[in-house]
Design an enzyme around this catalytic site. Sequence first.
Site, mmCIF file in Angstrom:
data_model
loop_
_atom_site.group_PDB
_atom_site.id
_atom_site.type_symbol
_atom_site.label_atom_id
_atom_site.label_comp_id
_atom_site.label_asym_id
_atom_site.label_seq_id
_atom_site.Cartn_x
_atom_site.Cartn_y
_atom_site.Cartn_z
ATOM 1 N N GLY A 146 35.893 28.898 37.641
ATOM 2 C CA GLY A 146 34.954 29.472 38.603
ATOM 3 C C GLY A 146 33.565 29.798 38.095
ATOM 4 N N GLU B 146 32.328 36.346 34.460
ATOM 5 C CA GLU B 146 33.262 36.031 35.540
ATOM 6 C C GLU B 146 32.519 35.616 36.804
ATOM 7 O OE1 GLU B 146 35.996 35.260 36.488
ATOM 8 O OE2 GLU B 146 37.663 36.399 35.687
ATOM 9 N N ASP B 147 33.164 34.752 37.590
ATOM 10 C CA ASP B 147 32.589 34.410 38.895
ATOM 11 C C ASP B 147 32.766 35.570 39.868
ATOM 12 O OD1 ASP B 147 35.360 34.104 38.856
ATOM 13 O OD2 ASP B 147 35.374 32.210 39.950
ATOM 14 N N ASP C 65 38.169 40.638 41.562
ATOM 15 C CA ASP C 65 38.869 41.017 42.788
ATOM 16 C C ASP C 65 39.819 42.174 42.460
ATOM 17 O OD1 ASP C 65 39.791 40.678 45.465
ATOM 18 O OD2 ASP C 65 41.283 39.205 44.857
ATOM 19 N N THR C 66 41.108 41.928 42.243
ATOM 20 C CA THR C 66 42.032 43.017 41.896
ATOM 21 C C THR C 66 41.781 43.550 40.491
ATOM 22 O OG1 THR C 66 43.680 41.515 40.960
ATOM 23 C CG2 THR C 66 43.853 41.984 43.323
ATOM 24 N N GLY C 67 41.218 42.698 39.639
ATOM 25 C CA GLY C 67 40.975 43.094 38.257
ATOM 26 C C GLY C 67 42.058 42.615 37.297
ATOM 27 N N THR D 182 42.714 39.682 36.233
ATOM 28 C CA THR D 182 42.177 38.712 35.270
ATOM 29 C C THR D 182 41.359 39.404 34.183
ATOM 30 O OG1 THR D 182 42.046 37.130 37.096
ATOM 31 C CG2 THR D 182 40.909 36.538 35.055
ATOM 32 N N ARG E 13 33.632 24.020 45.004
ATOM 33 C CA ARG E 13 32.944 24.522 43.803
ATOM 34 C C ARG E 13 31.510 24.004 43.693
ATOM 35 N NH1 ARG E 13 36.845 26.988 40.664
ATOM 36 N NH2 ARG E 13 38.870 25.980 40.517
#
Length: 178
Positions: free
Chosen positions: A48, A102-103, A106-108, A110, A168
Site C-alpha cells: 500500500g 504506512e499507507d 486502521d485497527t492498528g 499492523t 492502487r
Amino acid sequence: MQNVTLHDKSFRPFLTEKEIQDAIKQLAKQLQKDYQDSNPIFIGILNGSFLFTADLVREFEGDCEVTFLRMASYEGTESTGDVQTVLGIKEDIKNRNIVIIEDIVDTGNTVEKLYETLSKEQPSSLKIATLLFKPNAYQKDIPIDYVAITVGNEFLVGYGLDYDGLGRNLKDIYIIND
Ligand code: 5GP
Ligand code: MG
C-alpha cells in the site's frame, strides 16, 4: 472526477491528487525538521505505501535511506485482524532512527506487529508516519507520530490502496459507495 468501479463495488471521489500531494509536502516538512542531519531509515510497508513512500522521500532533503517491508491484514474490504509476519529487511537498524511509512492505519494491528518486531532490533528511535489515519477504528496505544490526513472508518481505494488488488494506480483517493 468520476466514480470508479473495481470488481463488484463502486467508489466516489474523496481526496484529490492535489490534496494528497499538499498533505505529503506538509508531512515532509515536519520530518525534515525532526530528522535533519540524522540519516533516518524510512521503511515503507508494502504494497500500500509504495506511492506514498516514493512521494514522501522525494520531498525530504538531506541524507536518508529507504527500504521496504511486507505484511498484510486485509481480505476484501475488512481487516481480518490476522496480521502476517514481517518479512525481514537486510538493513541493520540498530542505533538508527527509523520511520515506518504506512499507507493507512486502521485497527492498528499492523503497526503494533511492526513496532514490536522492529523494537527488538534496538533502533535509537522508532516512529510511525501514515498517509491516512482512522482514529475511530484505532485500538492500540502506540502513538501514531505523523499523520498526513485523518479520515473516517469508510473503506478507501486509490493512491496505493487496493480493493482485492485493483485501484492502487489511481492518482486520487476514492471512498466506497454503499
Ligand atoms: P490495520 O492493521 O491498522 O487494521 O490495517 C492496516 C492495513 O489494512 C493498511 O496498511 C491497509 O493495507 C489496510 N487497510 C486499512 N484500511 C483500509 C482502507 O480503507 N482501504 C484499503 N484499501 N486498505 C485498508
Ligand atoms: Mg498496508
